[in-house]
Write a protein that holds these residues in place. Structure first.
Motif, PDB file in Angstrom:
ATOM      1  N   ASP A 186       0.858  -1.182   0.000  1.00  0.00           N
ATOM      2  CA  ASP A 186       0.000   0.000   0.000  1.00  0.00           C
ATOM      3  C   ASP A 186       0.900   1.239   0.000  1.00  0.00           C
ATOM      4  OD1 ASP A 186      -1.854   1.978   0.416  1.00  0.00           O
ATOM      5  OD2 ASP A 186      -2.895   0.946   2.030  1.00  0.00           O
TER       6      ASP A 186
ATOM      7  N   THR B 193       0.100   1.606   5.135  1.00  0.00           N
ATOM      8  CA  THR B 193      -0.765   0.896   6.063  1.00  0.00           C
ATOM      9  C   THR B 193      -0.849  -0.569   5.676  1.00  0.00           C
ATOM     10  OG1 THR B 193      -2.721   1.426   4.758  1.00  0.00           O
ATOM     11  CG2 THR B 193      -2.169   2.929   6.550  1.00  0.00           C
ATOM     12  N   ARG B 194      -1.106  -1.402   6.681  1.00  0.00           N
ATOM     13  CA  ARG B 194      -1.257  -2.827   6.445  1.00  0.00           C
ATOM     14  C   ARG B 194      -2.727  -3.183   6.556  1.00  0.00           C
ATOM     15  NH1 ARG B 194       2.406  -5.850  10.484  1.00  0.00           N
ATOM     16  NH2 ARG B 194       1.279  -7.557   9.563  1.00  0.00           N
ATOM     17  N   HIS B 195      -3.169  -4.087   5.718  1.00  0.00           N
ATOM     18  CA  HIS B 195      -4.558  -4.541   5.751  1.00  0.00           C
ATOM     19  C   HIS B 195      -4.595  -5.954   6.308  1.00  0.00           C
ATOM     20  CE1 HIS B 195      -5.929  -1.080   3.461  1.00  0.00           C
ATOM     21  NE2 HIS B 195      -4.824  -1.227   2.757  1.00  0.00           N
TER      22      HIS B 195
ATOM     23  N   THR C  14     -10.459  -9.204   9.262  1.00  0.00           N
ATOM     24  CA  THR C  14     -11.167  -8.856  10.490  1.00  0.00           C
ATOM     25  C   THR C  14     -10.930  -9.890  11.580  1.00  0.00           C
ATOM     26  OG1 THR C  14     -12.848  -7.762   9.169  1.00  0.00           O
ATOM     27  CG2 THR C  14     -13.439  -8.263  11.430  1.00  0.00           C
TER      28      THR C  14
ATOM     29  N   LEU D 244      -7.576  -9.012  12.977  1.00  0.00           N
ATOM     30  CA  LEU D 244      -7.474  -7.671  13.532  1.00  0.00           C
ATOM     31  C   LEU D 244      -8.216  -7.517  14.861  1.00  0.00           C
ATOM     32  CD1 LEU D 244      -6.469  -4.776  13.130  1.00  0.00           C
ATOM     33  CD2 LEU D 244      -8.567  -4.324  11.842  1.00  0.00           C
TER      34      LEU D 244
ATOM     35  N   PRO E  42     -11.063   1.163  10.860  1.00  0.00           N
ATOM     36  CA  PRO E  42     -11.718   1.590   9.616  1.00  0.00           C
ATOM     37  C   PRO E  42     -12.976   0.753   9.409  1.00  0.00           C
ATOM     38  CG  PRO E  42      -9.405   1.017   9.240  1.00  0.00           C
ATOM     39  CD  PRO E  42      -9.748   0.588  10.624  1.00  0.00           C
TER      40      PRO E  42
ATOM     41  N   LYS F 115     -15.925  -1.238   7.535  1.00  0.00           N
ATOM     42  CA  LYS F 115     -16.174  -2.028   6.327  1.00  0.00           C
ATOM     43  C   LYS F 115     -17.636  -2.434   6.340  1.00  0.00           C
ATOM     44  CE  LYS F 115     -13.434  -5.456   5.610  1.00  0.00           C
ATOM     45  NZ  LYS F 115     -12.491  -6.575   5.761  1.00  0.00           N
TER      46      LYS F 115
ATOM     47  N   LYS G 299     -15.480   2.280   4.165  1.00  0.00           N
ATOM     48  CA  LYS G 299     -14.151   2.704   3.711  1.00  0.00           C
ATOM     49  C   LYS G 299     -13.899   4.212   3.820  1.00  0.00           C
ATOM     50  CE  LYS G 299     -12.927  -1.025   0.589  1.00  0.00           C
ATOM     51  NZ  LYS G 299     -12.481  -1.373  -0.750  1.00  0.00           N
TER      52      LYS G 299
ATOM     53  N   LYS H 184     -14.198   5.991  10.343  1.00  0.00           N
ATOM     54  CA  LYS H 184     -13.474   5.146  11.297  1.00  0.00           C
ATOM     55  C   LYS H 184     -14.153   5.229  12.655  1.00  0.00           C
ATOM     56  CE  LYS H 184      -9.174   5.926   8.917  1.00  0.00           C
ATOM     57  NZ  LYS H 184      -7.942   6.649   8.862  1.00  0.00           N
TER      58      LYS H 184
END
Length: 183
Positions: free
Chosen positions: A19, A23-25, A28, A31, A48, A50, A61, A64
């Motif tokens: 990215d 940032t890292r994705h 869920t 996370l 963030p 979704k 998206k 937050k």
């Protein structure tokens, strides 16, 4: 059989391109337990959003949620929870009883159930539209919105349909406007 095909064609998972924002994705399911660990250590977290379960106020998206450990579970509170269908949701509490907690997203007409132990975090504020100044759930603006939206549950379906039609039409008009400018 699948493994043989993968081996034959030497198929390997391909890493996503990095990215540019740095940032890292994370999924869920990965996370949320990390967030729970940090919250247990006394920190807060920013998640963030979704999905469209909290529309029309919170957008996928774009916005937050600011999270902390829940202090006391009560009606109208927005929480991050693991539902009985084993997925994580950010929904509003619509009922607290001995049998469990009933949740419903602002953009949903269906309800979901969980237990008090399934509540991971409480949303104490939201960052909307890229702003750095949060809208706190204790603010007058949020309390008025919550009060009104919770009382409109019986007419939520037509309101959400109207919202979808209006904003989808608005988006189409914006796209057409941008196309005219590009030509």
């Amino acid at each position: 059989m699948k493994e043989n095909i993968k081996t034959f064609f030497r198929l390997r998972p391909v890493a996503a391109p990095p990215d540019p924002s740095g940032t890292r994705h994370l999924p869920t399911e990965t996370l949320v337990p990390l967030i729970a660990t940090y919250l247990a250590q006394g920190h807060t977290a920013t998640l963030p959003l979704k999905g469209n379960s909290m529309r029309p106020f919170l957008v996928h998206k774009r916005d937050k949620a600011l999270l902390r450990l829940p202090i006391a579970l009560r009606h109208g509170m927005v929480v991050l929870a693991r539902t009985s269908s084993s997925r994580y949701v950010l929904h509003r509490i619509i009922a607290v009883s001995d049998e469990g907690i009933t949740l419903q997203g602002d953009g949903n007409t269906s309800i979901e159930k969980c237990s008090a132990s399934d509540i991971v975090a409480e949303a104490y504020g939201f960052l909307r539209k890229g702003n750095t100044h949060p809208i706190l759930t204790s603010s007058l603006q949020w309390r008025i919105y919550s009060f009104l939206w919770m009382r409109l549950r019986c007419v939520r379906r037509p309101l959400l349909m109207l919202h979808h039609v209006v904003f989808r039409s608005y988006k189409i008009l914006e796209e057409e406007k941008n196309e005219v400018v590009r030509v």
